[in-house]
Design an enzyme around this catalytic site. Structure first.
Site, PDB file in Angstrom:
ATOM      1  N   SER A   1       0.743  -1.119   0.014  1.00  0.00           N
ATOM      2  CA  SER A   1       0.280  -0.020   0.037  1.00  0.00           C
ATOM      3  C   SER A   1       0.919   1.167   0.141  1.00  0.00           C
ATOM      4  CB  SER A   1      -0.812   0.069   1.265  1.00  0.00           C
ATOM      5  OG  SER A   1      -1.690  -1.067   1.150  1.00  0.00           O
TER       6      SER A   1
ATOM      7  N   ARG B   1       1.592   3.960  -3.394  1.00  0.00           N
ATOM      8  CA  ARG B   1       1.682   5.289  -3.405  1.00  0.00           C
ATOM      9  C   ARG B   1       2.961   6.070  -3.527  1.00  0.00           C
ATOM     10  NH1 ARG B   1      -2.318   2.979  -0.385  1.00  0.00           N
ATOM     11  NH2 ARG B   1      -4.236   3.950   0.279  1.00  0.00           N
TER      12      ARG B   1
ATOM     13  N   ARG C   1     -14.255  -6.829 -10.834  1.00  0.00           N
ATOM     14  CA  ARG C   1     -14.359  -5.915  -9.740  1.00  0.00           C
ATOM     15  C   ARG C   1     -14.696  -4.502 -10.425  1.00  0.00           C
ATOM     16  NH1 ARG C   1      -9.023  -6.677  -6.411  1.00  0.00           N
ATOM     17  NH2 ARG C   1      -9.944  -5.356  -4.705  1.00  0.00           N
TER      18      ARG C   1
ATOM     19  N   GLN D   1      -9.609   3.826  -2.096  1.00  0.00           N
ATOM     20  CA  GLN D   1      -8.511   3.736  -3.235  1.00  0.00           C
ATOM     21  C   GLN D   1      -8.863   4.808  -4.354  1.00  0.00           C
ATOM     22  OE1 GLN D   1      -8.863  -0.463  -4.408  1.00  0.00           O
ATOM     23  NE2 GLN D   1      -7.460  -1.012  -2.825  1.00  0.00           N
TER      24      GLN D   1
ATOM     25  N   ASP E   1      -8.718  -6.479   4.830  1.00  0.00           N
ATOM     26  CA  ASP E   1      -7.528  -7.138   4.614  1.00  0.00           C
ATOM     27  C   ASP E   1      -7.261  -8.293   5.710  1.00  0.00           C
ATOM     28  OD1 ASP E   1      -7.662  -6.531   1.962  1.00  0.00           O
ATOM     29  OD2 ASP E   1      -5.719  -5.306   2.128  1.00  0.00           O
TER      30      ASP E   1
ATOM     31  N   ARG F   1      -4.634 -13.633   0.074  1.00  0.00           N
ATOM     32  CA  ARG F   1      -4.874 -13.746   1.882  1.00  0.00           C
ATOM     33  C   ARG F   1      -5.476 -14.983   2.280  1.00  0.00           C
ATOM     34  NH1 ARG F   1      -2.548  -9.059   2.760  1.00  0.00           N
ATOM     35  NH2 ARG F   1      -2.774  -7.351   1.240  1.00  0.00           N
TER      36      ARG F   1
END
Length: 413
Positions: free
Chosen positions: A21, A25, A116, A161, A300, A373
């Site tokens: 993450s 960025r 998605r 996001q 998550d 995950r």
């Protein structure tokens, strides 16, 4: 690829993986900063590699000098197509950035990212001056800017996001921007975004996460940036220590803005022994009891939390399942099916709630559903199962933690 996990104790020391993450960025900010930036302590996973490739196609020069990544920034696209891989954050982060460009760009990807929904980006980007066309609310996207700034409204109920992408792109717009955000979830991730932007010389402000102000015609400045360790990636390994032995994990910032640092609270609530010394955390097995935890801002964590709850005495109540529908799999249903196959009852009958009845985990063959995950959560389940747990599509971990299985093998005893 299949992996078999047998009942085992755990003991050892590991370094947490890089936060993808923060890494994505920082890659975006380095792209937008004319000049040379350095990104230190950044290991690659599939999602971060995809972000670097997108940055290259948008004009950055990227190389690794044996110690850290060097990015010569400057938004100057030399391709009209961006392949985002299977990265949800990169999709929503780089779409507004691509919309700053004055010629058409197509954004596509592969795997679960194609299913998605991204339709929520359409009206805000059009309101800022871009033309936008999607595949009925899904990738691929055709985007044509530049964004000029303005006053828009954004739905934040499905995550932060896209707002992150807007906050990264709009400082370069000709005009100032005001963003009205409804029902924002995952607020800590916006704090992360603001922190990274500030490190690269850009300022944004907000009122209670409902109204964001972005001054136009700002300029990013190159930076030397240390990417911190990933609480998300570390979560299942920390839970492994809590249910099966003892683990020490280094490179976890105790003052991190990452939402998934909340795992510490869940472990404490369950009764695990947990301590810290600077950036090092120690977790040790103890009798575990059911707990309640709201994971709305840290979805998550669900695979790690369910693996923890399965080893607790009693019924654990986890809130925030609405956030799981559009992940790499429908994670709430996938977790319920997987742990149900392993003999653990998971109830999804209540709205936005998962109830996990702790008990004896049974050995079976299960599928990760190509979800990184889920694969890691299943690995933890295998540590205390009555028979081996065989995980199909175990290689899905490469999306966020390519060395997970190597690290997992190091600590099993």
């Amino acid at each position: 690829m299949k992996k078999t996990v047998k009942s085992s104790g755990v003991q050892g020391e590991l370094n947490a993986p890089t936060s993808k993450s923060y890494a994505q960025r920082a890659v975006a900010a380095s792209l937008l900063a004319p000049g040379t930036s350095e990104l230190h302590h950044m290991d690659l996973c599939d999602d971060t590699a995809a972000a670097l490739e997108v940055a290259r196609r948008l004009g950055a020069k990227v190389y690794f000098n044996d110690r850290y990544y060097v990015i010569d920034g400057g938004l100057n696209p030399h391709s009209d197509t961006l392949d985002i891989g299977e990265a949800g954050l990169a999709t929503r982060l780089f779409t507004p950035i691509a919309a700053m460009c004055a010629h058409p760009i197509t954004i596509t990807g592969h795997g679960s990212i194609l299913t998605r929904p991204i339709g929520a980006m359409e009206n805000p980007l059009r309101g800022l001056g871009a033309t936008f066309r999607s595949n009925n609310g899904f990738l691929p996207i055709d985007i044509h800017g530049p964004l000029r700034g303005g006053d828009i409204r954004v739905d934040g109920s499905q995550g932060s996001q896209f707002l992150t992408g807007l906050l990264a792109a709009l400082p370069l717009a000709k005009n100032d921007s005001t963003i009205h955000v409804d029902n924002l979830t995952s607020k800590p991730y916006i704090d992360m975004t603001i922190e990274v932007l500030k490190a690269f010389g850009v300022e944004v402000s907000h009122e209670n996460y409902e109204l964001f102000y972005v001054r136009g015609q700002q300029q990013y400045t190159p930076a030397v940036y240390d990417v911190e360790g990933d609480w998300s990636g570390a979560s299942c390994l920390l839970v492994a220590g809590a249910v099966a032995g003892e683990i020490t994990m280094h490179n976890l910032n105790p003052n991190s803005l990452q939402a998934d640092q909340a795992l510490v609270y869940a472990l404490e609530r369950a009764g695990a022994m947990i301590g810290s010394d600077g950036n090092t955390y120690h977790v040790r097995k103890k009798h575990l009891n059911a707990f309640e935890f709201d994971a709305t801002d840290c979805p998550d964590l669900f695979p790690a939390l369910v693996a923890l709850a399965a080893n607790c005495e009693g019924k654990t109540v986890l809130k925030g399942t609405k956030r799981l529908t559009h992940k790499e799999s429908d994670r709430a249903r996938t977790l319920a099916d997987l742990f149900g196959t392993l003999g653990i009852e998971v109830d999804l009958s209540l709205e936005d709630t998962m109830i996990v009845q702790g008990g004896q985990i049974q050995g079976r063959e299960v599928s990760s559903h190509n979800d990184h995950r889920i694969a890691m959560g299943a690995a933890v389940a295998g540590l205390t199962a009555s028979e081996p747990v065989v995980i199909d599509q175990a290689n899905a971990v490469s999306k966020s933690y390519p060395h997970f299985w190597e690290e997992f093998a190091k600590i099993t005893v």
